[in-house]
Design an enzyme around this catalytic site. Structure first.
Site, PDB file in Angstrom:
ATOM      1  N   HIS A  76       0.905  -1.281   0.157  1.00  0.00           N
ATOM      2  CA  HIS A  76       0.010   0.256   0.062  1.00  0.00           C
ATOM      3  C   HIS A  76       1.012   1.376   0.003  1.00  0.00           C
ATOM      4  CE1 HIS A  76      -4.123  -1.620   1.355  1.00  0.00           C
ATOM      5  NE2 HIS A  76      -3.571  -2.417   0.430  1.00  0.00           N
ATOM      6  N   TYR A 204      -9.608   5.749   6.709  1.00  0.00           N
ATOM      7  CA  TYR A 204      -9.872   6.167   8.076  1.00  0.00           C
ATOM      8  C   TYR A 204     -11.092   7.312   8.035  1.00  0.00           C
ATOM      9  CZ  TYR A 204      -5.623   3.646   9.623  1.00  0.00           C
ATOM     10  OH  TYR A 204      -4.855   2.685   9.731  1.00  0.00           O
ATOM     11  N   PRO A 296      -5.569   0.754  18.155  1.00  0.00           N
ATOM     12  CA  PRO A 296      -5.037   0.506  17.089  1.00  0.00           C
ATOM     13  C   PRO A 296      -5.152   1.447  15.950  1.00  0.00           C
ATOM     14  CG  PRO A 296      -7.195  -0.318  17.618  1.00  0.00           C
ATOM     15  CD  PRO A 296      -6.704   0.220  18.757  1.00  0.00           C
ATOM     16  N   LYS A 300       0.071   0.293  15.084  1.00  0.00           N
ATOM     17  CA  LYS A 300       1.331   0.217  15.567  1.00  0.00           C
ATOM     18  C   LYS A 300       1.744  -0.984  16.537  1.00  0.00           C
ATOM     19  CE  LYS A 300       3.470   3.703  13.623  1.00  0.00           C
ATOM     20  NZ  LYS A 300       3.344   2.936  12.482  1.00  0.00           N
ATOM     21  N   TYR A 388       3.406   6.666   9.970  1.00  0.00           N
ATOM     22  CA  TYR A 388       2.552   5.767   9.700  1.00  0.00           C
ATOM     23  C   TYR A 388       3.317   4.404   9.094  1.00  0.00           C
ATOM     24  CZ  TYR A 388      -1.886   2.909   8.320  1.00  0.00           C
ATOM     25  OH  TYR A 388      -2.706   1.910   8.243  1.00  0.00           O
TER      26      TYR A 388
HETATM   27  P1  RFL Z   1      -0.392 -11.303  21.962  1.00  0.00           P
HETATM   28  O1  RFL Z   1      -0.713 -11.385  20.455  1.00  0.00           O
HETATM   29  O2  RFL Z   1      -1.489 -10.719  22.859  1.00  0.00           O
HETATM   30  O3  RFL Z   1      -0.028 -12.529  22.340  1.00  0.00           O
HETATM   31  C1  RFL Z   1       0.281 -12.791  23.658  1.00  0.00           C
HETATM   32  C2  RFL Z   1       0.141 -14.563  23.859  1.00  0.00           C
HETATM   33  O4  RFL Z   1       0.507 -14.751  25.369  1.00  0.00           O
HETATM   34  C3  RFL Z   1      -0.440 -15.842  25.878  1.00  0.00           C
HETATM   35  N1  RFL Z   1      -0.349 -15.697  27.218  1.00  0.00           N
HETATM   36  C4  RFL Z   1       0.054 -16.686  27.995  1.00  0.00           C
HETATM   37  N2  RFL Z   1       0.745 -17.861  27.864  1.00  0.00           N
HETATM   38  C5  RFL Z   1       1.173 -18.481  28.868  1.00  0.00           C
HETATM   39  N3  RFL Z   1       0.914 -18.275  30.034  1.00  0.00           N
HETATM   40  C6  RFL Z   1       0.230 -17.035  30.526  1.00  0.00           C
HETATM   41  N4  RFL Z   1      -0.136 -16.669  31.794  1.00  0.00           N
HETATM   42  C7  RFL Z   1      -0.249 -16.149  29.423  1.00  0.00           C
HETATM   43  N5  RFL Z   1      -0.972 -15.017  29.172  1.00  0.00           N
HETATM   44  C8  RFL Z   1      -1.073 -14.685  27.900  1.00  0.00           C
HETATM   45  C9  RFL Z   1      -1.600 -15.785  24.863  1.00  0.00           C
HETATM   46  O5  RFL Z   1      -2.729 -16.261  25.002  1.00  0.00           O
HETATM   47  C10 RFL Z   1      -1.175 -14.929  23.569  1.00  0.00           C
HETATM   48  O6  RFL Z   1      -1.112 -16.086  22.748  1.00  0.00           O
HETATM   49  O7  RFL Z   1       0.769 -10.210  22.016  1.00  0.00           O
HETATM   50  P2  RFL Z   1       2.105  -9.782  21.261  1.00  0.00           P
HETATM   51  O8  RFL Z   1       2.710 -11.240  20.845  1.00  0.00           O
HETATM   52  O9  RFL Z   1       2.892  -9.020  22.172  1.00  0.00           O
HETATM   53  O10 RFL Z   1       1.524  -9.501  19.931  1.00  0.00           O
HETATM   54  C11 RFL Z   1       0.853  -8.082  20.058  1.00  0.00           C
HETATM   55  C12 RFL Z   1      -0.103  -7.819  18.752  1.00  0.00           C
HETATM   56  O11 RFL Z   1      -0.897  -8.905  19.128  1.00  0.00           O
HETATM   57  C13 RFL Z   1      -0.970  -6.526  19.018  1.00  0.00           C
HETATM   58  O12 RFL Z   1      -0.239  -5.533  19.249  1.00  0.00           O
HETATM   59  C14 RFL Z   1      -1.649  -6.085  17.801  1.00  0.00           C
HETATM   60  O13 RFL Z   1      -2.695  -7.166  17.369  1.00  0.00           O
HETATM   61  C15 RFL Z   1      -2.279  -4.846  17.813  1.00  0.00           C
HETATM   62  N6  RFL Z   1      -3.009  -4.402  16.710  1.00  0.00           N
HETATM   63  C16 RFL Z   1      -2.416  -3.910  15.798  1.00  0.00           C
HETATM   64  N7  RFL Z   1      -1.226  -3.766  15.459  1.00  0.00           N
HETATM   65  C17 RFL Z   1      -0.388  -3.260  14.511  1.00  0.00           C
HETATM   66  O14 RFL Z   1       0.658  -3.080  14.261  1.00  0.00           O
HETATM   67  N8  RFL Z   1      -1.367  -3.062  13.075  1.00  0.00           N
HETATM   68  C18 RFL Z   1      -2.637  -3.235  13.355  1.00  0.00           C
HETATM   69  O15 RFL Z   1      -3.308  -3.008  12.227  1.00  0.00           O
HETATM   70  C19 RFL Z   1      -3.287  -3.556  14.547  1.00  0.00           C
HETATM   71  N9  RFL Z   1      -4.594  -3.709  14.463  1.00  0.00           N
HETATM   72  C20 RFL Z   1      -4.435  -4.487  16.759  1.00  0.00           C
HETATM   73  C21 RFL Z   1      -5.274  -4.151  15.539  1.00  0.00           C
HETATM   74  C22 RFL Z   1      -5.099  -5.109  17.963  1.00  0.00           C
HETATM   75  C23 RFL Z   1      -6.577  -5.328  17.758  1.00  0.00           C
HETATM   76  N10 RFL Z   1      -7.219  -5.743  19.025  1.00  0.00           N
HETATM   77  C24 RFL Z   1      -7.896  -6.801  19.091  1.00  0.00           C
HETATM   78  C25 RFL Z   1      -6.770  -4.918  20.149  1.00  0.00           C
HETATM   79  C26 RFL Z   1      -6.638  -4.135  15.579  1.00  0.00           C
HETATM   80  C27 RFL Z   1      -7.332  -4.622  16.631  1.00  0.00           C
HETATM   81  C28 RFL Z   1      -8.627  -4.598  16.706  1.00  0.00           C
HETATM   82  C1  PHB Z   2      -6.866  -4.047  10.509  1.00  0.00           C
HETATM   83  O1  PHB Z   2      -6.659  -4.335   9.173  1.00  0.00           O
HETATM   84  O2  PHB Z   2      -7.306  -4.835  11.232  1.00  0.00           O
HETATM   85  C2  PHB Z   2      -6.305  -2.801  10.606  1.00  0.00           C
HETATM   86  C3  PHB Z   2      -5.750  -1.783   9.941  1.00  0.00           C
HETATM   87  C4  PHB Z   2      -5.446  -0.726  10.362  1.00  0.00           C
HETATM   88  C5  PHB Z   2      -5.541  -0.284  11.590  1.00  0.00           C
HETATM   89  C6  PHB Z   2      -6.072  -1.018  12.588  1.00  0.00           C
HETATM   90  C7  PHB Z   2      -6.567  -2.315  12.336  1.00  0.00           C
HETATM   91  O3  PHB Z   2      -5.017   1.120  12.020  1.00  0.00           O
END
Ligand code: RFL
Ligand code: PHB
Length: 393
Positions: A76, A204, A296, A300, A388
């Site tokens: 993108h 957005y 989100p 990041k 970004y």
């Molecule tokens: P995770 O993915 O939460 O993984 C942590 C893992 O640890 C396990 N765990 C345990 N295991 C053993 N013993 C315990 N006591 C434990 N407690 C927990 C969990 O089951 C899990 O498997 O953390 P990690 O690896 O640091 O990764 C971080 C990312 O997942 C998170 O920052 C992103 O998903 C955030 N995020 C986005 N990030 C981006 O860079 N670009 C995006 O477009 C973006 N969009 C988003 C997002 C997060 C969202 N939500 C749901 C908050 C969109 C959304 C809607």
């Molecule tokens: C996504 O595709 O899940 C997504 C993309 C951009 C964002 C947050 C989530 O800023």
């Protein structure tokens, strides 16, 4: 205890942080074991991030898990912002000559899990009651229960990659940790559907009813989000209600391009900014969501996590290969600069694009003026593009 094993680095959590760290360490001959509370199927069922920065792409390449991302990921070159039906496109290529890759976190996780199986790395899924012991000594260890049996894993270091609700951060004495937090008065309701995206780029949207985001996973799969009150439940939102509200928030010319269909998944995520400092306590190192959360809106979270573990893998390599403490001693400080920059950008994007219940007319005029800056000054759009796409570090 009979079930005692030993490794160099015990990694807690098999999300993207833990799996990427495990793979980077494996590439450099550093033994590691991952302990994950859930099953691999459950981890893969969580629909989260979609946008990868250049440095995340580089990290996946270093870990030798980038092949499918390069094949299937969508490059993108910009994003569109819509404010009360006025548009501005931020052209990354024109502003800074860079791009992002749209490739879902689920796919990144799947590629990392597959690579771990191929390399024979140990991941213990469904490990219950994970507990960290003696972390402030030179002989830390982790205990857990698997299939009803107690196990002990001795190690040199522990990497806490267990997300915001994990056990690692809580194992650091409260008087050592300083935490910073902002909870936003709304959440995001996400919907995944097998429908072609509304546009080639992400959109957005700020509307009086609230924020909306049009994202995608592929040319045939879309991901949409709506700002909703924290009191709302997923059951309150039928697919019909979701699509109707999305149409309300989009400008009319975009509504015509929207293809709707049944949802494959719907979930609500609260929005939070959170940082805990320092990211290291003796033999324990926090990485990813265990140490910090961003709303989100700036895309990041996953990218910060990937940045942390690249830095941590370098630090462990320094220790094991060059007998140097420098990397592990400077880990927290090196990460913090990048973390606070991403916190600022995510907070800025959230403030710019959401409808805040407590805002008065003056606040709304300020939001509008801030958006106008993006249209009027090249500095503002360049700064947004740089942040970004990911600041260099
Ligand atoms: P995770 O993915 O939460 O993984 C942590 C893992 O640890 C396990 N765990 C345990 N295991 C053993 N013993 C315990 N006591 C434990 N407690 C927990 C969990 O089951 C899990 O498997 O953390 P990690 O690896 O640091 O990764 C971080 C990312 O997942 C998170 O920052 C992103 O998903 C955030 N995020 C986005 N990030 C981006 O860079 N670009 C995006 O477009 C973006 N969009 C988003 C997002 C997060 C969202 N939500 C749901 C908050 C969109 C959304 C809607
Ligand atoms: C996504 O595709 O899940 C997504 C993309 C951009 C964002 C947050 C989530 O800023």
């Amino acid at each position: 205890m009979k079930n005692v094993t030993k490794t160099n680095v015990a990694i807690i959590g098999a999300g993207p942080s833990g799996l990427l760290l495990g793979q980077l360490l494996y590439q450099n001959g550093i033994d590691n074991v991952i302990l994950e509370r859930k099953s691999s199927e459950y981890v893969l069922s969580r629909i989260r991030a979609g946008v990868l920065e250049h440095t995340t792409v580089k990290g996946l390449e270093k870990a030798c898990v980038a092949e499918r991302m390069h094949r299937e990921g969508l490059v993108h070159h910009g994003v569109e912002l819509v404010f009360d039906h006025q548009n501005v496109r931020i052209d990354f290529e024109k502003e800074i000559g860079k791009h992002v890759v749209v490739y879902g976190q689920t796919e990144v996780t799947r590629d990392l899990m597959d690579a771990r199986i191929t390399t024979g790395g140990t991941t213990i899924y469904e490990a219950d009651d994970v507990a960290l012991h003696d972390i402030d000594t030179i002989s830390p260890y982790v205990t857990y229960v698997k299939n009803g049996e107690q196990h002990r894993l001795d190690c040199d270091f522990i990497a806490g990659c267990d997300g915001f609700h994990g056990v690692s951060r809580k194992s650091i004495p409260a008087d050592i940790l300083k935490t910073y937090e902002r909870i936003y008065p709304f959440g995001w309701l996400g919907l995944l559907s097998d429908t072609p995206p509304i546009s080639e780029e992400l959109i957005y949207v700020k509307h009086d009813n609230g924020f909306a985001l049009c994202s995608q996973r592929s040319t045939t799969r879309s991901r949409y989000y709506l700002q909703v009150p924290l009191s709302d439940k997923v059951e309150d939102w039928s697919d019909e209600r979701f699509w109707q509200e999305l149409k309300n928030r989009l400008p009319p010319e975009m509504v015509n391009k929207l293809v709707t269909g049944p949802s494959l998944e719907k979930s609500i995520a609260p929005l939070r900014s959170f940082v805990s400092e320092p990211m290291r306590y003796s033999t324990l190192f926090l990485a990813g969501d265990a140490a910090h959360i961003v709303p989100p809106t700036g895309a990041k979270g996953l990218n910060l996590a990937a940045g942390d573990v690249q830095c941590l893998a370098d630090a462990f390599m320094d220790y094991y290969k060059n007998n140097s403490q420098f990397g592990i001693d400077s880990y927290s400080e090196r990460c913090m600069k990048r973390v606070w920059a991403a916190e600022r950008f995510s907070w800025y994007m959230t403030r710019l694009l959401h409808t805040f219940p407590e805002n008065d007319d003056f606040d709304e005029k300020m939001q509008q003026a801030e958006f106008n800056q993006l249209k009027l000054t090249s500095h503002a759009s360049k700064a947004l593009a740089e942040n970004y796409v990911g600041l260099p570090y």
